[in-house]
Design an enzyme around this catalytic site. Structure first.
Site, PDB file in Angstrom:
ATOM      1  N   GLU A   1      18.691  14.826 -76.292  1.00 27.89           N
ATOM      2  CA  GLU A   1      17.355  15.399 -76.310  1.00 27.89           C
ATOM      3  C   GLU A   1      16.766  15.564 -74.915  1.00 27.89           C
ATOM      4  O   GLU A   1      16.107  16.574 -74.635  1.00 27.89           O
ATOM      5  CB  GLU A   1      16.423  14.535 -77.174  1.00 27.89           C
TER       6      GLU A   1
ATOM      7  N   LEU B   1      23.989  16.419 -78.501  1.00 28.22           N
ATOM      8  CA  LEU B   1      23.040  15.433 -79.007  1.00 28.22           C
ATOM      9  C   LEU B   1      22.415  14.662 -77.842  1.00 28.22           C
ATOM     10  O   LEU B   1      22.572  13.457 -77.691  1.00 28.22           O
ATOM     11  CB  LEU B   1      23.732  14.459 -79.969  1.00 28.22           C
TER      12      LEU B   1
ATOM     13  N   HIS C   1      14.438   7.276 -89.177  1.00 28.29           N
ATOM     14  CA  HIS C   1      14.251   8.640 -89.671  1.00 28.29           C
ATOM     15  C   HIS C   1      12.928   8.813 -90.417  1.00 28.29           C
ATOM     16  O   HIS C   1      12.812   9.690 -91.270  1.00 28.29           O
ATOM     17  CB  HIS C   1      15.412   9.034 -90.603  1.00 28.29           C
TER      18      HIS C   1
END
Length: 325
Positions: A61, A59, A128
């Site tokens: 990026e 995790l 999100h």
């Protein structure tokens, strides 16, 4: 023609390109195995193509987008999934400092695609639900696309994979399973940099992309019952921008309403509106109007999120005001 959901069309595009070109691979968090990513877009790909072409990543990026840069420079064509577009900021340096500038610095090619599930309306809160496309439209060296229907979702993704430039591919989460449409089987390419008139009209032009295109079409249907015929232009490609199609429409209708889910301030709509004002001024019968999200983080509360984002009702109301100007 058979119909697919928006999300199934994305999955089919990935499978098609991996089958066609052995240099195409997928990487991201939980994309392999039976899980198939947060939205199951890549489910089954590891079983079909193997773990060397469907790579689970940590995790981080910044790390795996940087890894994709290296892969692309060595001739591979990575399709990178960031689980939510909101998390793309963690890999910002690898995108805007590295990938976007490599060709300009020494002529290298970075043919990757970053799949960025974006947009809200599904009560996912501020971490999100974001629409960060304006960051990347503002960055020289990148291409940015945002399909609004299943056929374009497949065709634009296939074109993006084959492009020699880094492409950010914004896919609209609200459309994943709610929108179905005809999708050509087999080879299907939609050119990057070409908008499309999805509904003809004479009284005003609505310019939209992504999830706001279906909302604009719904608004146009409602407006038609009152005698207002709105033309709807789907940008599809945000960079390069097909301004010629926009200008041709606006010079016929003499009014323009630009709509997007992202907050209105300094969004893509600001650039589109500015160009309309600069290049189509003598044909305009009313000021160019923009409709976008409010300048706040995306709310989690359903009533607050509904107040935050444009929808068909708000688009229709803005169009009526514009038509009456």
């Amino acid at each position: 023609m058979r119909e697919l959901t928006y999300i199934a069309a994305i999955s089919e595009a990935i499978s098609h390109e991996m089958e066609r070109d052995p240099d195409v691979l997928v990487l991201g968090e939980d994309v392999g195995g039976d899980f198939g990513g947060a939205f199951k877009v890549t489910r089954g790909l590891a079983a079909r193509f193997g773990d060397r072409r469907v790579l689970n990543t940590p995790l981080v990026e910044q790390s795996f987008i940087g890894m994709a840069n290296g892969m692309a420079l060595m001739g591979m064509r990575p399709i990178v999934e960031v689980q939510f577009a909101d998390f793309i900021s963690s890999g910002f340096d690898s995108i805007v400092q590295s990938a976007a500038t490599i060709h300009y610095r020494f002529g290298g090619k970075v043919p990757w695609v970053i799949r960025a599930p974006s947009d809200g309306g599904i009560r996912s809160g501020p971490f999100h639900s974001q629409n960060p496309e304006a960051w990347f439209v503002h960055t020289p060296g990148l291409k940015v696309v945002a399909p609004s229907n299943p056929a374009d979702a497949k065709g634009l993704l296939c074109s993006a994979v084959r492009d020699s430039n880094p492409v950010i591919y914004f896919e609209s989460k609200p459309l994943y399973r709610s929108l179905r449409g005809p999708v050509p089987d087999g080879e299907h390419l939609v050119p990057i940099g070409k908008a499309r008139v999805v509904r003809p009209g004479t009284h005003l032009t609505m310019v939209a992309y992504g999830a706001q295109v279906p909302q604009a079409l719904s608004a146009a249907e409602e407006l038609a019952t009152g005698g207002i015929e709105a033309e709807v232009v789907d940008l599809r490609s945000l960079k390069p921008l097909d301004f010629e199609t926009v200008a041709e429409s606006v010079t016929r209708t003499s009014r323009a309403l630009v709509v997007h889910s992202a907050n209105r301030l300094a969004g893509v709509g600001a650039e589109v509106s500015a160009r309309i004002s600069e290049e189509c001024f003598e044909w305009l019968d009313a000021p160019v109007t923009r409709l976008g999200g409010l300048d706040v983080p995306v709310p989690f509360s359903p009533p607050l999120e509904d107040a935050y984002r444009p929808d068909a009702r708000k688009i229709a109301a803005a169009a009526r005001r514009l038509a009456a100007y």
